[in-house]
Motif scaffolding. Structure first.
Motif, PDB file in Angstrom:
ATOM      1  N   ALA A   1      49.072  41.940  34.536  1.00 35.06           N
ATOM      2  CA  ALA A   1      50.657  42.056  34.362  1.00 35.06           C
ATOM      3  C   ALA A   1      51.261  41.677  35.376  1.00 35.06           C
ATOM      4  N   LEU A   2      51.079  42.246  36.474  1.00 32.79           N
ATOM      5  CA  LEU A   2      51.548  41.755  37.840  1.00 32.79           C
ATOM      6  C   LEU A   2      51.171  40.221  38.377  1.00 32.79           C
ATOM      7  N   LEU A   3      50.093  39.991  38.006  1.00 30.43           N
ATOM      8  CA  LEU A   3      49.762  38.402  38.319  1.00 30.43           C
ATOM      9  C   LEU A   3      50.303  37.459  37.279  1.00 30.43           C
ATOM     10  N   ASP A   4      50.382  37.845  36.029  1.00 27.08           N
ATOM     11  CA  ASP A   4      51.139  37.063  34.888  1.00 27.08           C
ATOM     12  C   ASP A   4      52.534  37.060  35.251  1.00 27.08           C
ATOM     13  N   LYS A   5      53.190  38.175  35.677  1.00 27.31           N
ATOM     14  CA  LYS A   5      54.606  37.967  36.083  1.00 27.31           C
ATOM     15  C   LYS A   5      54.711  37.272  37.387  1.00 27.31           C
ATOM     16  N   LYS A   6      53.932  37.122  38.107  1.00 29.25           N
ATOM     17  CA  LYS A   6      53.927  36.164  39.323  1.00 29.25           C
ATOM     18  C   LYS A   6      53.722  34.628  39.240  1.00 29.25           C
ATOM     19  N   GLY A   7      53.177  34.469  37.886  1.00 28.57           N
ATOM     20  CA  GLY A   7      52.971  32.985  37.569  1.00 28.57           C
ATOM     21  C   GLY A   7      51.501  32.473  37.682  1.00 28.57           C
ATOM     22  N   PHE A   8      50.963  33.416  37.905  1.00 28.48           N
ATOM     23  CA  PHE A   8      49.164  33.262  37.992  1.00 28.48           C
ATOM     24  C   PHE A   8      48.667  32.899  36.732  1.00 28.48           C
ATOM     25  N   LYS A   9      47.475  32.255  36.414  1.00 24.52           N
ATOM     26  CA  LYS A   9      46.712  32.359  35.277  1.00 24.52           C
ATOM     27  C   LYS A   9      45.687  33.059  35.603  1.00 24.52           C
ATOM     28  N   THR A  10      45.672  34.125  34.805  1.00 21.78           N
ATOM     29  CA  THR A  10      44.791  35.157  35.098  1.00 21.78           C
ATOM     30  C   THR A  10      43.349  34.916  34.151  1.00 21.78           C
ATOM     31  N   VAL A  11      42.238  34.520  34.821  1.00 18.65           N
ATOM     32  CA  VAL A  11      41.231  34.003  34.298  1.00 18.65           C
ATOM     33  C   VAL A  11      39.919  35.032  34.071  1.00 18.65           C
TER      34      VAL A  11
ATOM     35  N   SER B   1      36.758  44.820  40.876  1.00 18.82           N
ATOM     36  CA  SER B   1      36.700  46.175  41.707  1.00 18.82           C
ATOM     37  C   SER B   1      35.572  47.029  41.506  1.00 18.82           C
ATOM     38  N   THR B   2      35.178  48.017  42.463  1.00 22.89           N
ATOM     39  CA  THR B   2      34.022  48.699  42.545  1.00 22.89           C
ATOM     40  C   THR B   2      34.449  50.237  42.332  1.00 22.89           C
ATOM     41  N   MET B   3      33.912  51.120  41.839  1.00 30.23           N
ATOM     42  CA  MET B   3      34.065  52.400  41.410  1.00 30.23           C
ATOM     43  C   MET B   3      32.907  53.269  41.558  1.00 30.23           C
ATOM     44  N   GLY B   4      33.225  54.618  41.358  1.00 31.54           N
ATOM     45  CA  GLY B   4      32.017  55.447  41.454  1.00 31.54           C
ATOM     46  C   GLY B   4      31.726  55.945  39.985  1.00 31.54           C
ATOM     47  N   GLY B   5      32.630  55.561  39.151  1.00 27.07           N
ATOM     48  CA  GLY B   5      32.427  55.795  37.804  1.00 27.07           C
ATOM     49  C   GLY B   5      33.370  55.375  36.794  1.00 27.07           C
ATOM     50  N   PHE B   6      34.605  55.532  36.897  1.00 24.38           N
ATOM     51  CA  PHE B   6      35.653  55.294  35.949  1.00 24.38           C
ATOM     52  C   PHE B   6      37.066  54.733  36.831  1.00 24.38           C
ATOM     53  N   SER B   7      37.646  53.742  35.982  1.00 26.52           N
ATOM     54  CA  SER B   7      38.936  53.449  36.519  1.00 26.52           C
ATOM     55  C   SER B   7      39.865  53.678  35.684  1.00 26.52           C
ATOM     56  N   GLY B   8      40.231  52.776  34.593  1.00 18.62           N
ATOM     57  CA  GLY B   8      41.399  53.079  33.672  1.00 18.62           C
ATOM     58  C   GLY B   8      42.910  52.473  33.951  1.00 18.62           C
ATOM     59  N   GLY B   9      43.258  52.516  35.193  1.00 18.62           N
ATOM     60  CA  GLY B   9      44.556  52.245  35.444  1.00 18.62           C
ATOM     61  C   GLY B   9      44.719  51.178  36.227  1.00 18.62           C
ATOM     62  N   LEU B  10      43.848  50.026  36.450  1.00 22.43           N
ATOM     63  CA  LEU B  10      43.851  48.920  37.347  1.00 22.43           C
ATOM     64  C   LEU B  10      44.056  47.623  36.526  1.00 22.43           C
ATOM     65  N   ARG B  11      43.149  47.637  35.592  1.00 19.58           N
ATOM     66  CA  ARG B  11      42.936  46.294  35.053  1.00 19.58           C
ATOM     67  C   ARG B  11      44.172  45.590  34.413  1.00 19.58           C
TER      68      ARG B  11
ATOM     69  N   VAL C   1      47.542  48.910  48.801  1.00 19.25           N
ATOM     70  CA  VAL C   1      47.052  47.650  47.975  1.00 19.25           C
ATOM     71  C   VAL C   1      48.261  47.232  47.047  1.00 19.25           C
ATOM     72  N   TRP C   2      48.825  48.106  46.458  1.00 19.88           N
ATOM     73  CA  TRP C   2      49.863  47.696  45.548  1.00 19.88           C
ATOM     74  C   TRP C   2      50.916  47.065  46.274  1.00 19.88           C
ATOM     75  N   ASP C   3      51.412  47.606  47.388  1.00 19.89           N
ATOM     76  CA  ASP C   3      52.220  47.172  48.202  1.00 19.89           C
ATOM     77  C   ASP C   3      51.996  45.709  48.634  1.00 19.89           C
ATOM     78  N   VAL C   4      50.871  45.432  49.050  1.00 24.27           N
ATOM     79  CA  VAL C   4      50.616  43.877  49.466  1.00 24.27           C
ATOM     80  C   VAL C   4      50.654  43.056  47.897  1.00 24.27           C
ATOM     81  N   LEU C   5      50.291  43.302  47.110  1.00 26.06           N
ATOM     82  CA  LEU C   5      50.135  42.617  45.881  1.00 26.06           C
ATOM     83  C   LEU C   5      51.485  42.523  45.305  1.00 26.06           C
ATOM     84  N   GLU C   6      52.397  43.383  45.474  1.00 26.37           N
ATOM     85  CA  GLU C   6      53.831  43.137  44.922  1.00 26.37           C
ATOM     86  C   GLU C   6      54.483  42.168  45.699  1.00 26.37           C
ATOM     87  N   LYS C   7      54.137  42.068  46.856  1.00 30.65           N
ATOM     88  CA  LYS C   7      54.689  40.798  47.622  1.00 30.65           C
ATOM     89  C   LYS C   7      53.937  39.311  47.416  1.00 30.65           C
TER      90      LYS C   7
END
Length: 259
Positions: free
Chosen positions: A102-112, A87-97, A68-74
């Motif tokens: 940061a990646l989308l901001d860097k790519k020039g998107f407006k993160t809403v 995102s969906t999860m069984g209980g806890f994430s912590g490392g995606l949001r 997934v990260w490979d696709v997003l980085e492109k």
């Protein structure tokens, strides 16, 4: 969101994320947006003009899968287009949001906006708690529709994430957690049950399954559970375990081009 159209790309292992993404898409359509639901593992081309970007993924190892990260980085440059994620999860994430923003901001998107939803577990179910799962799914879909309305009304938010978010994301990008997952959930094929349909190989996002006379597993498994969930005779299982097969949608729904 100012855009009239939305391309919402999803990756769903057993269908949980697809249900959440579909609820968001339906509410956005009710609000006047044109929405396409598209499978993320096929890649994300440059967005068309007046089209917002949506990302819907499954939480794994406190972040999401390496492919997934490979696709997003492109991703192509956002050029100020709106972008949201769920995102969906069984209980806890912590490392995606935070890293995804940061990646989308860097790519020039407006993160809403970003939202997380708890869904039924697709790991190590000795039995399927049907009533409990139904409650979780209903709540997820209600919350997803609410999130979509917030996007329409420009009230959604995307929090930065906690102080451990970069660590969780760094960990998920290493090989060690995935090696541990593979050791914890080694897969095998019951040749007496296998009908040699090849659905497991076609669905595998990591290209880990080669269809010979029977499915053969390589060394790239990320334990997304797709092959286990969608095997028609439930011939793929965790070695030495008798776990119940779980999927939230059927195969034809997952691969449909008209979601």
């Amino acid at each position: 969101m100012k855009e009239s159209s939305v391309d919402l790309y999803f990756f769903s292992g057993t269908g949980n994320t697809l249900l959440a993404a579909r609820a968001v898409a339906d509410e956005l359509r009710a609000g006047g947006k044109k929405v396409r639901l598209l499978r993320l593992e096929k890649g994300i081309p440059a967005p068309a003009d007046d089209t917002a970007l949506g990302i819907a993924v499954t939480i794994a190892c406190f972040s999401t899968y390496p492919f997934v990260w490979d696709v997003l980085e492109k991703l192509s440059a956002g050029e100020g287009r709106s972008a949201f994620a769920l995102s969906t999860m069984g209980g806890f994430s912590g490392g995606l949001r935070a890293p995804l923003r940061a990646l989308l901001d860097k790519k020039g998107f407006k993160t809403v906006g970003y939202a997380e939803f708890v869904m039924p577990s697709n790991y190590a179910n000795k039995r399927i708690p049907a009533e409990e799962n139904a409650v979780k799914i209903r709540k997820c879909e209600e919350d997803a529709r609410r999130f979509a309305r917030e996007l329409l009304e420009e009230r959604a938010s995307w929090r930065r994430g906690g102080p451990l978010s970069p660590f969780f994301n760094w960990l998920a990008r290493k090989k060690a957690p995935w090696r541990l997952m593979k050791r914890s959930f080694p897969l095998e094929v019951d040749r007496n049950s296998c009908i040699q349909c090849g659905k497991c190989a076609r669905l595998c996002p990591a290209k880990n399954i080669v269809m010979e006379e029977y499915p053969r597993f390589l060394d790239r498994c990320v334990v997304c559970q797709r092959c286990v969930a969608f095997c028609p005779p439930a011939a793929i299982s965790v070695t030495g375990k008798k776990y119940a097969q779980y999927r939230a949608v059927e195969y034809d729904t997952l691969v449909s081009d008209t979601l």
